[in-house]
Design a protein around this motif. Sequence first.
Motif, PDB file in Angstrom:
ATOM      1  N   THR A  79       0.871  -1.181   0.000  1.00  0.00           N
ATOM      2  CA  THR A  79       0.000   0.000   0.000  1.00  0.00           C
ATOM      3  C   THR A  79       0.904   1.226   0.000  1.00  0.00           C
ATOM      4  OG1 THR A  79       0.006   0.239   2.403  1.00  0.00           O
ATOM      5  CG2 THR A  79      -1.686  -1.225   1.466  1.00  0.00           C
ATOM      6  N   PRO A  80       0.364   2.391  -0.402  1.00  0.00           N
ATOM      7  CA  PRO A  80       1.208   3.600  -0.387  1.00  0.00           C
ATOM      8  C   PRO A  80       1.794   3.884   0.998  1.00  0.00           C
ATOM      9  CG  PRO A  80      -0.803   3.996  -1.635  1.00  0.00           C
ATOM     10  CD  PRO A  80      -0.960   2.636  -1.006  1.00  0.00           C
ATOM     11  N   LYS A  81       1.012   3.649   2.050  1.00  0.00           N
ATOM     12  CA  LYS A  81       1.528   3.930   3.395  1.00  0.00           C
ATOM     13  C   LYS A  81       2.610   2.939   3.801  1.00  0.00           C
ATOM     14  CE  LYS A  81      -2.582   6.350   4.900  1.00  0.00           C
ATOM     15  NZ  LYS A  81      -3.557   6.610   5.952  1.00  0.00           N
ATOM     16  N   GLY A  82       2.385   1.667   3.484  1.00  0.00           N
ATOM     17  CA  GLY A  82       3.391   0.651   3.786  1.00  0.00           C
ATOM     18  C   GLY A  82       4.681   0.912   3.018  1.00  0.00           C
ATOM     19  N   ARG A  83       4.538   1.333   1.771  1.00  0.00           N
ATOM     20  CA  ARG A  83       5.710   1.637   0.946  1.00  0.00           C
ATOM     21  C   ARG A  83       6.498   2.794   1.563  1.00  0.00           C
ATOM     22  NH1 ARG A  83       3.148   2.534  -3.857  1.00  0.00           N
ATOM     23  NH2 ARG A  83       2.499   0.361  -3.792  1.00  0.00           N
ATOM     24  N   LEU A  84       5.759   3.779   2.040  1.00  0.00           N
ATOM     25  CA  LEU A  84       6.414   4.930   2.674  1.00  0.00           C
ATOM     26  C   LEU A  84       7.196   4.478   3.910  1.00  0.00           C
ATOM     27  CD1 LEU A  84       6.184   8.189   2.287  1.00  0.00           C
ATOM     28  CD2 LEU A  84       4.943   8.035   4.422  1.00  0.00           C
ATOM     29  N   ILE A  85       6.576   3.653   4.727  1.00  0.00           N
ATOM     30  CA  ILE A  85       7.247   3.135   5.928  1.00  0.00           C
ATOM     31  C   ILE A  85       8.537   2.406   5.532  1.00  0.00           C
ATOM     32  CG2 ILE A  85       7.065   1.333   7.720  1.00  0.00           C
ATOM     33  CD1 ILE A  85       5.390   3.523   8.651  1.00  0.00           C
ATOM     34  N   HIS A  86       8.436   1.554   4.495  1.00  0.00           N
ATOM     35  CA  HIS A  86       9.622   0.815   4.050  1.00  0.00           C
ATOM     36  C   HIS A  86      10.729   1.756   3.599  1.00  0.00           C
ATOM     37  CE1 HIS A  86       7.332  -2.820   4.378  1.00  0.00           C
ATOM     38  NE2 HIS A  86       8.346  -3.528   3.962  1.00  0.00           N
ATOM     39  N   THR A  87      10.373   2.740   2.766  1.00  0.00           N
ATOM     40  CA  THR A  87      11.375   3.681   2.254  1.00  0.00           C
ATOM     41  C   THR A  87      12.068   4.396   3.407  1.00  0.00           C
ATOM     42  OG1 THR A  87       9.986   4.034   0.326  1.00  0.00           O
ATOM     43  CG2 THR A  87      11.689   5.676   0.732  1.00  0.00           C
ATOM     44  N   LEU A  88      11.273   4.877   4.361  1.00  0.00           N
ATOM     45  CA  LEU A  88      11.849   5.669   5.452  1.00  0.00           C
ATOM     46  C   LEU A  88      12.766   4.814   6.323  1.00  0.00           C
ATOM     47  CD1 LEU A  88       8.805   7.910   6.511  1.00  0.00           C
ATOM     48  CD2 LEU A  88      10.679   8.451   4.951  1.00  0.00           C
ATOM     49  N   ILE A  89      12.334   3.616   6.660  1.00  0.00           N
ATOM     50  CA  ILE A  89      13.155   2.764   7.531  1.00  0.00           C
ATOM     51  C   ILE A  89      14.434   2.329   6.802  1.00  0.00           C
ATOM     52  CG2 ILE A  89      13.281   0.548   8.739  1.00  0.00           C
ATOM     53  CD1 ILE A  89      10.336   0.914   9.493  1.00  0.00           C
ATOM     54  N   ARG A  90      14.264   1.967   5.526  1.00  0.00           N
ATOM     55  CA  ARG A  90      15.435   1.528   4.755  1.00  0.00           C
ATOM     56  C   ARG A  90      16.484   2.628   4.670  1.00  0.00           C
ATOM     57  NH1 ARG A  90      12.993   0.244  -0.115  1.00  0.00           N
ATOM     58  NH2 ARG A  90      12.114  -1.661   0.711  1.00  0.00           N
ATOM     59  N   ARG A  91      16.018   3.883   4.529  1.00  0.00           N
ATOM     60  CA  ARG A  91      16.964   4.993   4.371  1.00  0.00           C
ATOM     61  C   ARG A  91      17.288   5.689   5.696  1.00  0.00           C
ATOM     62  NH1 ARG A  91      16.976   6.430  -1.180  1.00  0.00           N
ATOM     63  NH2 ARG A  91      18.564   7.946  -0.622  1.00  0.00           N
ATOM     64  N   GLY A  92      16.757   5.141   6.784  1.00  0.00           N
ATOM     65  CA  GLY A  92      17.091   5.685   8.107  1.00  0.00           C
ATOM     66  C   GLY A  92      16.470   7.046   8.393  1.00  0.00           C
ATOM     67  N   VAL A  93      15.315   7.305   7.811  1.00  0.00           N
ATOM     68  CA  VAL A  93      14.661   8.610   8.025  1.00  0.00           C
ATOM     69  C   VAL A  93      13.551   8.469   9.065  1.00  0.00           C
ATOM     70  CG1 VAL A  93      13.410  10.512   6.931  1.00  0.00           C
ATOM     71  CG2 VAL A  93      15.141   9.246   5.630  1.00  0.00           C
TER      72      VAL A  93
END
Length: 268
Positions: A79-93
């Motif tokens: 989902t867009p929200k799950g994708r956002l969570i993944h991006t942020l955690i992966r990039r340490g944001v």
Amino acid sequence: MTLTDVIGVLEAAYPPARAESWDAVGLVTGDPDQEVRRVLLAVDPVAAVAEEALEWGADLIVVHHPLYLRGTTSVAATTPKGRLIHTLIRRGVALYTAHTNADVANPGVSDALARAVGLTGDLVPLRPFPDDPWRGLGRIGEPAEPTTLGEFAARAAEGLPRTAWGIRVAGDPSRPVRRVAVSGGAGDSLLGAAAEAAVDVFLTADLRHHPASEFVESGGPALIDAAHWATEWPWLDSAASILHASGVTVETRVSATVTDAWTRGYRS
Ligand SMILES: [Zn+2]
């Protein structure tokens, strides 16, 4: 600076205990011990804002709107929200929300909105807390000089960031305006308070046809309906100033990405 240091400043300005019971404020992603050098401030936790944060090298995004307001059982990147969570955690944001606790703070979201549309002098809450007359929802203030609804609306449109539809006005443009109420975001729950406060105009967002029509028909204040995003965006500068004034040594940037839901306006 650690994330804990920055959050300490934000929570002193916007105590989470003051958030509405239905709200979801605070840290969404991030490790309290991680280092924070760059803070991006934005209204909405959406993909375009995350992209801006990654491009600039932000360690923390401070947003107004919660990513998840209700419970969820999955943060899968499906989902867009799950994708956002993944991006942020992966990039340490880290992602941090200050929502209704920022609305009711002093200075809060509606103070910044009031200044943006040209109100001067003291601002008082439209719906103050029973235990604190200087904090609460909305603000009442005055333009520098008595004006008309038409002139005030033009000034307000100029003071707010550009969006697809700009602002809409309900009321006689020649109506005198001396006292104004504003509320950032969806303010229709404050229509009654605005009528009781006997202001000349109430500026907010997301007003609906029936309540607005009945309000104006009943002789209440004139109404100005602005884009939701635009009414909350002025607060970002105020939150950045609070970080700087606190002595935390972080670089801040206010997102210029327009994330209002409405992206085009057409006229017949
Ligand atoms: Zn909002």
